[in-house]
Design a protein around this motif. Sequence first.
Motif, PDB file in Angstrom:
ATOM      1  N   LEU A  68       1.269  -5.228  -7.906  1.00 28.29           N
ATOM      2  CA  LEU A  68       2.713  -5.324  -7.695  1.00 28.29           C
ATOM      3  C   LEU A  68       3.284  -6.571  -8.373  1.00 28.29           C
ATOM      4  CD1 LEU A  68       5.371  -4.333  -6.477  1.00 28.29           C
ATOM      5  CD2 LEU A  68       4.839  -5.736  -4.476  1.00 28.29           C
ATOM      6  N   LEU A  69       2.661  -7.712  -8.165  1.00 22.30           N
ATOM      7  CA  LEU A  69       3.177  -8.948  -8.761  1.00 22.30           C
ATOM      8  C   LEU A  69       3.249  -8.840 -10.284  1.00 22.30           C
ATOM      9  CD1 LEU A  69       1.395 -11.648  -6.548  1.00 22.30           C
ATOM     10  CD2 LEU A  69       3.742 -10.794  -6.356  1.00 22.30           C
ATOM     11  N   ASP A  70       2.295  -8.135 -10.873  1.00 24.46           N
ATOM     12  CA  ASP A  70       2.291  -7.951 -12.326  1.00 24.46           C
ATOM     13  C   ASP A  70       3.487  -7.133 -12.815  1.00 24.46           C
ATOM     14  OD1 ASP A  70      -0.018  -9.403 -12.665  1.00 24.46           O
ATOM     15  OD2 ASP A  70      -1.325  -7.658 -12.948  1.00 24.46           O
ATOM     16  N   ARG A  73       0.811  -1.218   0.000  1.00 25.36           N
ATOM     17  CA  ARG A  73       0.000   0.000   0.000  1.00 25.36           C
ATOM     18  C   ARG A  73       0.844   1.268   0.000  1.00 25.36           C
ATOM     19  NH1 ARG A  73       0.479   2.344   4.595  1.00 25.36           N
ATOM     20  NH2 ARG A  73       1.088   1.138   6.396  1.00 25.36           N
ATOM     21  N   THR A  74       2.131   1.160   0.360  1.00 23.17           N
ATOM     22  CA  THR A  74       2.996   2.349   0.378  1.00 23.17           C
ATOM     23  C   THR A  74       3.626   2.626  -0.984  1.00 23.17           C
ATOM     24  OG1 THR A  74       4.967   1.126   1.075  1.00 23.17           O
ATOM     25  CG2 THR A  74       3.531   1.993   2.826  1.00 23.17           C
ATOM     26  N   VAL A  75       3.496   1.698  -1.914  1.00 19.98           N
ATOM     27  CA  VAL A  75       3.998   1.922  -3.268  1.00 19.98           C
ATOM     28  C   VAL A  75       3.032   2.890  -3.948  1.00 19.98           C
ATOM     29  CG1 VAL A  75       4.530   0.843  -5.495  1.00 19.98           C
ATOM     30  CG2 VAL A  75       5.056  -0.372  -3.363  1.00 19.98           C
ATOM     31  N   PRO A  76       3.522   3.953  -4.562  1.00 18.83           N
ATOM     32  CA  PRO A  76       2.624   4.940  -5.158  1.00 18.83           C
ATOM     33  C   PRO A  76       1.627   4.313  -6.146  1.00 18.83           C
ATOM     34  CG  PRO A  76       4.873   5.769  -5.137  1.00 18.83           C
ATOM     35  CD  PRO A  76       4.938   4.328  -4.704  1.00 18.83           C
ATOM     36  N   ALA A  77       0.379   4.705  -5.990  1.00 24.15           N
ATOM     37  CA  ALA A  77      -0.691   4.175  -6.842  1.00 24.15           C
ATOM     38  C   ALA A  77      -0.419   4.435  -8.318  1.00 24.15           C
ATOM     39  CB  ALA A  77      -2.035   4.777  -6.429  1.00 24.15           C
ATOM     40  N   GLU A  78       0.148   5.599  -8.624  1.00 21.12           N
ATOM     41  CA  GLU A  78       0.400   5.900 -10.040  1.00 21.12           C
ATOM     42  C   GLU A  78       1.412   4.935 -10.645  1.00 21.12           C
ATOM     43  OE1 GLU A  78       3.113   8.693  -7.675  1.00 21.12           O
ATOM     44  OE2 GLU A  78       1.014   8.104  -7.554  1.00 21.12           O
ATOM     45  N   ALA A  79       2.328   4.449  -9.832  1.00 20.28           N
ATOM     46  CA  ALA A  79       3.304   3.463 -10.328  1.00 20.28           C
ATOM     47  C   ALA A  79       2.633   2.114 -10.547  1.00 20.28           C
ATOM     48  CB  ALA A  79       4.461   3.325  -9.345  1.00 20.28           C
ATOM     49  N   LEU A  80       1.801   1.704  -9.590  1.00 19.70           N
ATOM     50  CA  LEU A  80       1.127   0.407  -9.692  1.00 19.70           C
ATOM     51  C   LEU A  80       0.076   0.395 -10.795  1.00 19.70           C
ATOM     52  CD1 LEU A  80       0.583  -0.416  -5.910  1.00 19.70           C
ATOM     53  CD2 LEU A  80       2.151  -1.563  -7.475  1.00 19.70           C
ATOM     54  N   LEU A  81      -0.803   1.375 -10.773  1.00 17.52           N
ATOM     55  CA  LEU A  81      -1.921   1.379 -11.717  1.00 17.52           C
ATOM     56  C   LEU A  81      -1.511   1.822 -13.114  1.00 17.52           C
ATOM     57  CD1 LEU A  81      -4.702   2.741  -9.359  1.00 17.52           C
ATOM     58  CD2 LEU A  81      -4.169   0.373  -9.951  1.00 17.52           C
ATOM     59  N   GLY A  82      -0.429   2.588 -13.193  1.00 19.02           N
ATOM     60  CA  GLY A  82       0.074   3.017 -14.494  1.00 19.02           C
ATOM     61  C   GLY A  82       1.097   2.060 -15.073  1.00 19.02           C
ATOM     62  N   ALA A  83       1.340   0.962 -14.365  1.00 23.61           N
ATOM     63  CA  ALA A  83       2.315  -0.047 -14.798  1.00 23.61           C
ATOM     64  C   ALA A  83       3.647   0.592 -15.186  1.00 23.61           C
ATOM     65  CB  ALA A  83       1.763  -0.890 -15.941  1.00 23.61           C
ATOM     66  N   ASP A  84       4.136   1.441 -14.273  1.00 23.39           N
ATOM     67  CA  ASP A  84       5.388   2.167 -14.505  1.00 23.39           C
ATOM     68  C   ASP A  84       6.557   1.315 -14.006  1.00 23.39           C
ATOM     69  OD1 ASP A  84       7.498   3.901 -14.776  1.00 23.39           O
ATOM     70  OD2 ASP A  84       6.546   5.554 -13.677  1.00 23.39           O
ATOM     71  N   ARG A 108       9.581   1.530 -14.530  1.00 29.35           N
ATOM     72  CA  ARG A 108      10.795   2.299 -14.244  1.00 29.35           C
ATOM     73  C   ARG A 108      10.656   3.229 -13.032  1.00 29.35           C
ATOM     74  NH1 ARG A 108      14.230   1.535 -18.601  1.00 29.35           N
ATOM     75  NH2 ARG A 108      13.211   0.948 -20.538  1.00 29.35           N
ATOM     76  N   HIS A 109       9.500   3.221 -12.409  1.00 28.23           N
ATOM     77  CA  HIS A 109       9.287   4.063 -11.229  1.00 28.23           C
ATOM     78  C   HIS A 109      10.254   3.610 -10.127  1.00 28.23           C
ATOM     79  CE1 HIS A 109       7.415   5.868  -7.709  1.00 28.23           C
ATOM     80  NE2 HIS A 109       6.743   6.658  -8.546  1.00 28.23           N
ATOM     81  N   PRO A 110      10.879   4.561  -9.422  1.00 23.03           N
ATOM     82  CA  PRO A 110      11.837   4.184  -8.372  1.00 23.03           C
ATOM     83  C   PRO A 110      11.274   3.210  -7.333  1.00 23.03           C
ATOM     84  CG  PRO A 110      11.971   6.533  -8.812  1.00 23.03           C
ATOM     85  CD  PRO A 110      10.805   6.015  -9.610  1.00 23.03           C
ATOM     86  N   ALA A 111      10.008   3.344  -6.984  1.00 20.78           N
ATOM     87  CA  ALA A 111       9.418   2.433  -5.996  1.00 20.78           C
ATOM     88  C   ALA A 111       9.284   1.015  -6.546  1.00 20.78           C
ATOM     89  CB  ALA A 111       8.051   2.955  -5.551  1.00 20.78           C
ATOM     90  N   ILE A 112       8.998   0.881  -7.819  1.00 18.29           N
ATOM     91  CA  ILE A 112       8.898  -0.448  -8.443  1.00 18.29           C
ATOM     92  C   ILE A 112      10.292  -1.052  -8.563  1.00 18.29           C
ATOM     93  CG2 ILE A 112       8.204  -1.738 -10.503  1.00 18.29           C
ATOM     94  CD1 ILE A 112       5.873  -0.582  -8.758  1.00 18.29           C
ATOM     95  N   LEU A 113      11.265  -0.239  -8.942  1.00 19.34           N
ATOM     96  CA  LEU A 113      12.648  -0.726  -9.026  1.00 19.34           C
ATOM     97  C   LEU A 113      13.143  -1.169  -7.659  1.00 19.34           C
ATOM     98  CD1 LEU A 113      14.125   1.950 -11.470  1.00 19.34           C
ATOM     99  CD2 LEU A 113      13.510  -0.433 -11.997  1.00 19.34           C
ATOM    100  N   GLU A 114      12.785  -0.411  -6.614  1.00 20.07           N
ATOM    101  CA  GLU A 114      13.189  -0.776  -5.255  1.00 20.07           C
ATOM    102  C   GLU A 114      12.529  -2.086  -4.828  1.00 20.07           C
ATOM    103  OE1 GLU A 114      12.957   0.850  -0.663  1.00 20.07           O
ATOM    104  OE2 GLU A 114      12.365   2.192  -2.284  1.00 20.07           O
TER     105      GLU A 114
END
Length: 184
Positions: free
Chosen positions: A89-91, A41-52, A54-60
């Motif tokens: 996230l798993l996606d 839930r702490t991963v930014p929604a725009e990164a998760l829902l936008g399938a980003d 390269r977003h730093p939170a997804i890379l982390e």
Amino acid sequence: MATVLSVSGSPSASSRTNRLLRHLDQRLVAQGHEVVPLDVRTVPAEALLGADFRHPAILEATELFARADGVVVGTPVYKASYSGVLKALLDLLPQYALTGKTVLPLATGGSTAHVLAIDYALRPVLNSMGAAHIVQGWFTLDKDITVHDNGSLTVAPATTEALTQVVDQFSAALGRTPLLAAAS
């Protein structure tokens, strides 16, 4: 010992799922493991829902999965499946993000009608991501988890016994899992 990534797939900060995971993390730490919590839930929604990807939170998050020897995945059950935030996230993780990992699936829910969500919804996804060993998971009824006003947690005795057993089996399996080369 091992590094364990403890992933809470609950969208709520005050969820029983999240509190139960953090409670179980303490047992793993007491057994000598390093536990790294990840609250999806702490991963930014725009990164998760936008399938980003390269977003730093997804890379982390991807790096946390890569460094872990084992992964505990906890989720509330909604509509007979794991949470949407966990799915998002798993996606975004690499296809074989769990290669060589020992995984412990856990779920919470309001009804025993959802007990099979671990085996029929979550386990196939974890398996498809290359998990080396998915140990016996556990479904905990919400009524068996009590959160007190001071933030402490009480788990029903029979549930405590069962959770202790699955966490200990997971801990033991961490030492026996061969590390496999990452699939291309």
